[in-house]
Scaffold this active site. Structure first.
Site, PDB file in Angstrom:
ATOM      1  N   CYS A  18      55.611 -34.710 -17.140  1.00  0.00           N
ATOM      2  CA  CYS A  18      56.123 -33.434 -17.189  1.00  0.00           C
ATOM      3  C   CYS A  18      56.715 -33.548 -18.836  1.00  0.00           C
ATOM      4  O   CYS A  18      56.090 -33.907 -19.586  1.00  0.00           O
ATOM      5  CB  CYS A  18      57.036 -32.871 -16.146  1.00  0.00           C
ATOM      6  N   ASN A  21      60.682 -35.441 -18.612  1.00  0.00           N
ATOM      7  CA  ASN A  21      60.837 -36.513 -17.445  1.00  0.00           C
ATOM      8  C   ASN A  21      62.314 -36.443 -16.861  1.00  0.00           C
ATOM      9  O   ASN A  21      62.775 -37.242 -16.548  1.00  0.00           O
ATOM     10  CB  ASN A  21      60.501 -37.993 -17.902  1.00  0.00           C
ATOM     11  N   CYS A  23      63.150 -33.307 -14.781  1.00  0.00           N
ATOM     12  CA  CYS A  23      63.053 -32.358 -13.518  1.00  0.00           C
ATOM     13  C   CYS A  23      61.885 -32.680 -12.860  1.00  0.00           C
ATOM     14  O   CYS A  23      61.984 -33.107 -11.623  1.00  0.00           O
ATOM     15  CB  CYS A  23      63.099 -30.897 -14.216  1.00  0.00           C
ATOM     16  N   ARG A  24      60.772 -32.169 -13.146  1.00  0.00           N
ATOM     17  CA  ARG A  24      59.581 -32.431 -12.268  1.00  0.00           C
ATOM     18  C   ARG A  24      58.871 -33.793 -12.120  1.00  0.00           C
ATOM     19  O   ARG A  24      58.602 -33.908 -10.913  1.00  0.00           O
ATOM     20  CB  ARG A  24      58.476 -31.286 -12.662  1.00  0.00           C
ATOM     21  N   SER A  25      58.511 -34.462 -12.932  1.00  0.00           N
ATOM     22  CA  SER A  25      57.928 -35.773 -12.686  1.00  0.00           C
ATOM     23  C   SER A  25      58.945 -36.618 -12.272  1.00  0.00           C
ATOM     24  O   SER A  25      58.331 -37.454 -11.396  1.00  0.00           O
ATOM     25  CB  SER A  25      57.509 -36.256 -14.164  1.00  0.00           C
ATOM     26  N   ASP A 134      58.891 -24.911 -14.119  1.00  0.00           N
ATOM     27  CA  ASP A 134      59.898 -25.750 -14.759  1.00  0.00           C
ATOM     28  C   ASP A 134      61.104 -25.004 -14.516  1.00  0.00           C
ATOM     29  O   ASP A 134      61.369 -24.056 -14.992  1.00  0.00           O
ATOM     30  CB  ASP A 134      59.608 -25.739 -16.414  1.00  0.00           C
TER      31      ASP A 134
END
Length: 169
Positions: A18, A21, A23-25, A134
């Site tokens: 993401c 690195n 939040c999402r990934s 996001d």
């Protein structure tokens, strides 16, 4: 060594990417790793994550990410952010972008098209927006919603990888 002996190629390597690195990934990494371990594939699958930018390198995941993961039964406390490297691109069997801008950045960095996918390609709900939202500028509910999408897509991703894990790639 006999000609009929097959050499173990090692674990199948997956990385989530993401922006920063945090939040999402990290959600993708932690969820897919836990699902793989629960399914007995822990030794056959290596899961990592990184960001297209290095702003947060060395930092823990966003506290809201860790809290959302915790509410769902995952432990995100050990995560430390990293920036994607040329080695990450070269050494992973599958590179999973969380949004189209990550996909574009990875292609520009030399990621092979045949090893690069969007996470939403696996989402059985087939969202109209191919980008995982996001949640960084949002509230806890947004982090929970993103985690639910990551879990849903990661379950389908693992199911799609199982034949490769069984065969050793």
């Amino acid at each position: 060594m006999s000609a009929d002996r097959v050499t173990d190629p090692g674990p199948f390597r997956v990385t989530f990417v993401c922006t920063g690195n945090i939040c999402r990934s990290p959600m993708g990494e932690i969820v897919l790793r836990a699902l793989a371990e629960d399914a007995g594939w822990g030794g056959r699958l290596t899961v990592t994550s990184s960001g297209t930018g290095g702003w947060h390198a060395g930092d823990p995941a966003d506290p809201r990410t860790v809290a959302a993961l915790d509410r769902a039964g995952y432990d995100g406390a050990a995560h430390r952010a990293a920036q994607v490297t040329d080695a990450d691109i070269a050494e992973n069997d599958l590179i999973i972008a969380l949004a189209r801008d990550h996909e574009r950045a990875l292609l520009a960095a030399g990621a092979p098209r045949d090893r690069l996918v969007l996470l939403t390609d696996f989402d059985p709900d087939q969202p109209a927006d191919p980008d995982v939202f996001d949640p960084y500028f949002s509230d806890d509910a947004a982090f929970d919603a993103v985690l639910a999408q990551v879990e849903r897509a990661s379950r389908a991703l693992l199911a799609s990888l199982e034949p490769r894990l069984r065969s050793g790639h």
